[in-house]
Design a protein around this motif. Sequence first.
Motif: not given
Length: 131
Positions: A8-14, A71-80, A91-100
């Motif tokens: 799911t977070p990997a989809l946002l990378f591209s 860039i912050s969004s991408l970093l949070l996706c990696v953290l997710t 925690v991953a769900i909340w971090v991914f929400g912040a990335a979005l």
Amino acid sequence: MEELTLTTPALLFSAISLIMLAYTNRFIAYAAIIRNLHDKYLQQKDERLIKQIKNLKQRLYLTQAMQITGISSLLLCVLTMFLIYVKQPIVAIWVFGAALILLIISLALLIKEIKISVKALEHHISDIENS
């Protein structure tokens, strides 16, 4: 609640990577135009050039904010992805929400920057339309 997987977070990378490329191209173009206008202003002190430079400066700072939030969004996706890997799904769900949310902010800033760009171009061609 559905489970958040690594894909799911990997989809946002591209998507984020393409957005960042577009932002970087805008930044480089604005920097080149500002340098050009600066040189013109040093040769001929024209008030219109100052207005153009101020407009470009505002757009440059917006582009910087777009880049930082993207860039912050991408970093949070990696953290997710890391949090999913270490079995911290809540925690991953909340971090991914912040990335979005950061990605949404970045795109909203892009809309604002585009509106300013269009206004500047309208102003620039208004003298031709009035002829």
